[in-house]
Scaffold this motif. Structure first.
Motif, mmCIF file in Angstrom:
data_model
loop_
_atom_site.group_PDB
_atom_site.id
_atom_site.type_symbol
_atom_site.label_atom_id
_atom_site.label_comp_id
_atom_site.label_asym_id
_atom_site.label_seq_id
_atom_site.Cartn_x
_atom_site.Cartn_y
_atom_site.Cartn_z
ATOM 1 N N LEU A 23 32.858 21.393 -31.660
ATOM 2 C CA LEU A 23 33.275 20.005 -31.507
ATOM 3 C C LEU A 23 32.107 19.157 -31.024
ATOM 4 C CD1 LEU A 23 35.583 17.912 -31.508
ATOM 5 C CD2 LEU A 23 35.988 18.541 -29.125
ATOM 6 N N THR A 24 31.845 18.068 -31.722
ATOM 7 C CA THR A 24 30.746 17.169 -31.381
ATOM 8 C C THR A 24 31.255 15.778 -31.038
ATOM 9 O OG1 THR A 24 29.339 18.359 -32.941
ATOM 10 C CG2 THR A 24 28.547 16.233 -32.191
ATOM 11 N N ILE A 25 32.168 15.246 -31.867
ATOM 12 C CA ILE A 25 32.683 13.893 -31.664
ATOM 13 C C ILE A 25 34.198 13.923 -31.799
ATOM 14 C CG2 ILE A 25 32.588 11.487 -32.413
ATOM 15 C CD1 ILE A 25 29.879 12.263 -33.779
ATOM 16 N N PRO A 26 34.926 13.625 -30.719
ATOM 17 C CA PRO A 26 36.385 13.631 -30.780
ATOM 18 C C PRO A 26 36.938 12.415 -31.529
ATOM 19 C CG PRO A 26 35.652 13.028 -28.584
ATOM 20 C CD PRO A 26 34.425 13.365 -29.377
ATOM 21 N N ILE A 30 35.568 8.458 -32.646
ATOM 22 C CA ILE A 30 35.436 8.100 -34.062
ATOM 23 C C ILE A 30 36.172 6.798 -34.340
ATOM 24 C CG2 ILE A 30 36.141 8.769 -36.406
ATOM 25 C CD1 ILE A 30 35.658 11.724 -35.472
ATOM 26 N N GLN A 31 37.422 6.712 -33.877
ATOM 27 C CA GLN A 31 38.225 5.518 -34.145
ATOM 28 C C GLN A 31 37.633 4.270 -33.486
ATOM 29 O OE1 GLN A 31 40.669 5.238 -36.431
ATOM 30 N NE2 GLN A 31 40.013 7.324 -36.904
ATOM 31 N N GLU A 32 37.042 4.407 -32.330
ATOM 32 C CA GLU A 32 36.383 3.275 -31.675
ATOM 33 C C GLU A 32 35.188 2.808 -32.515
ATOM 34 O OE1 GLU A 32 35.600 0.182 -29.182
ATOM 35 O OE2 GLU A 32 37.393 1.442 -29.241
ATOM 36 N N ALA A 33 34.439 3.742 -33.060
ATOM 37 C CA ALA A 33 33.299 3.391 -33.919
ATOM 38 C C ALA A 33 33.770 2.663 -35.175
ATOM 39 C CB ALA A 33 32.511 4.652 -34.285
ATOM 40 N N VAL A 168 30.871 18.597 -40.141
ATOM 41 C CA VAL A 168 32.090 18.590 -40.948
ATOM 42 C C VAL A 168 33.176 17.860 -40.177
ATOM 43 C CG1 VAL A 168 31.589 20.755 -42.154
ATOM 44 C CG2 VAL A 168 32.976 20.795 -40.086
ATOM 45 N N GLY A 169 34.197 17.469 -40.921
ATOM 46 C CA GLY A 169 35.338 16.773 -40.334
ATOM 47 C C GLY A 169 35.271 15.293 -40.652
ATOM 48 N N ARG A 182 40.267 15.817 -37.838
ATOM 49 C CA ARG A 182 40.203 14.461 -37.273
ATOM 50 C C ARG A 182 38.979 14.263 -36.393
ATOM 51 N NH1 ARG A 182 46.336 12.641 -35.962
ATOM 52 N NH2 ARG A 182 47.218 13.399 -37.900
ATOM 53 N N ASP A 183 38.425 15.364 -35.916
ATOM 54 C CA ASP A 183 37.221 15.325 -35.093
ATOM 55 C C ASP A 183 36.033 15.700 -35.969
ATOM 56 O OD1 ASP A 183 38.797 15.070 -32.595
ATOM 57 O OD2 ASP A 183 39.360 17.141 -33.004
ATOM 58 N N ILE A 184 34.820 15.531 -35.433
ATOM 59 C CA ILE A 184 33.616 15.962 -36.138
ATOM 60 C C ILE A 184 33.036 17.165 -35.412
ATOM 61 C CG2 ILE A 184 31.228 15.338 -36.704
ATOM 62 C CD1 ILE A 184 32.223 12.532 -37.313
#
Length: 191
Positions: A23-26, A30-33, A168-169, A182-184
């Protein structure tokens, strides 16, 4: 079935085919970005009725989230380019689906999942310029500026600048697997 999907998305590590990723980015980050990118695009285009050219397959998740956050007139078109095999680019770009929308005199925003070398974006911009748009900008959820090999390539709208790792993701895949996450997740090199 939904319980299994929730557990998969909450994991710190996942295995896809023969590779392990961490897991790198929850999803919340992502949604905030995506919200930030949508707001910047709205400020620039809400009165211009732009055409968003979505690059399939990877950008479809980002595009869907992005479009739901933009409440102004626009149209969509789709294209499909391929250049990856496994975890690396072949360097050869193949246009599998050309843009059929008339973009003459229209403002165009290319929606891409990730910009790394920049070759796909250079290729697509050249193809789209043949159709005489008013302007073309690039919007990418993720961007790896240290890997860009196309001089002067500008990615105007960027969700996240990412590290060197293969990810991935959130629409990004490893051999067509992992897009649904949903995460990256980043590749663990010893996998």
């Amino acid at each position: 079935m939904q319980g299994n999907a929730d557990r998969i998305m909450a994991k710190e590590r996942i295995t896809i085919l023969d590779k392990t990723f961490e897991l790198t980015i929850p999803e919340a980050q992502i949604q905030e970005a995506v919200r930030n990118v949508a707001e910047r695009i709205r400020q620039d285009y809400e009165d211009k009725n732009p055409v968003f050219v979505v690059v399939l397959n990877g950008a479809f998740v980002f595009a869907a989230d992005l479009f739901r956050m933009m409440q102004f007139p626009y149209t969509m078109a789709f294209t499909k380019l391929t250049s990856y095999q496994g975890v690396s680019s072949t360097g050869k770009i193949i246009e599998q689906l050309a843009v059929s929308e008339d973009i003459t005199g229209r403002h165009v925003v290319i929606v891409e999942d990730i910009v790394e070398t920049g070759y796909s974006m250079e290729f697509l911009k050249e193809r789209l310029m043949e159709k005489h748009p008013a302007s073309i900008e690039i919007c990418a959820f993720s961007y790896k500026p240290d890997k860009v090999k196309v001089p002067g390539l500008e990615v105007k709208y960027v969700g996240m600048t990412l590290p060197e790792a293969f990810i991935v993701g959130y629409g990004l895949d490893y051999n067509q697997h992992g897009r649904q996450m949903r995460d990256i997740f980043s590749l663990i090199h010893n996998s």
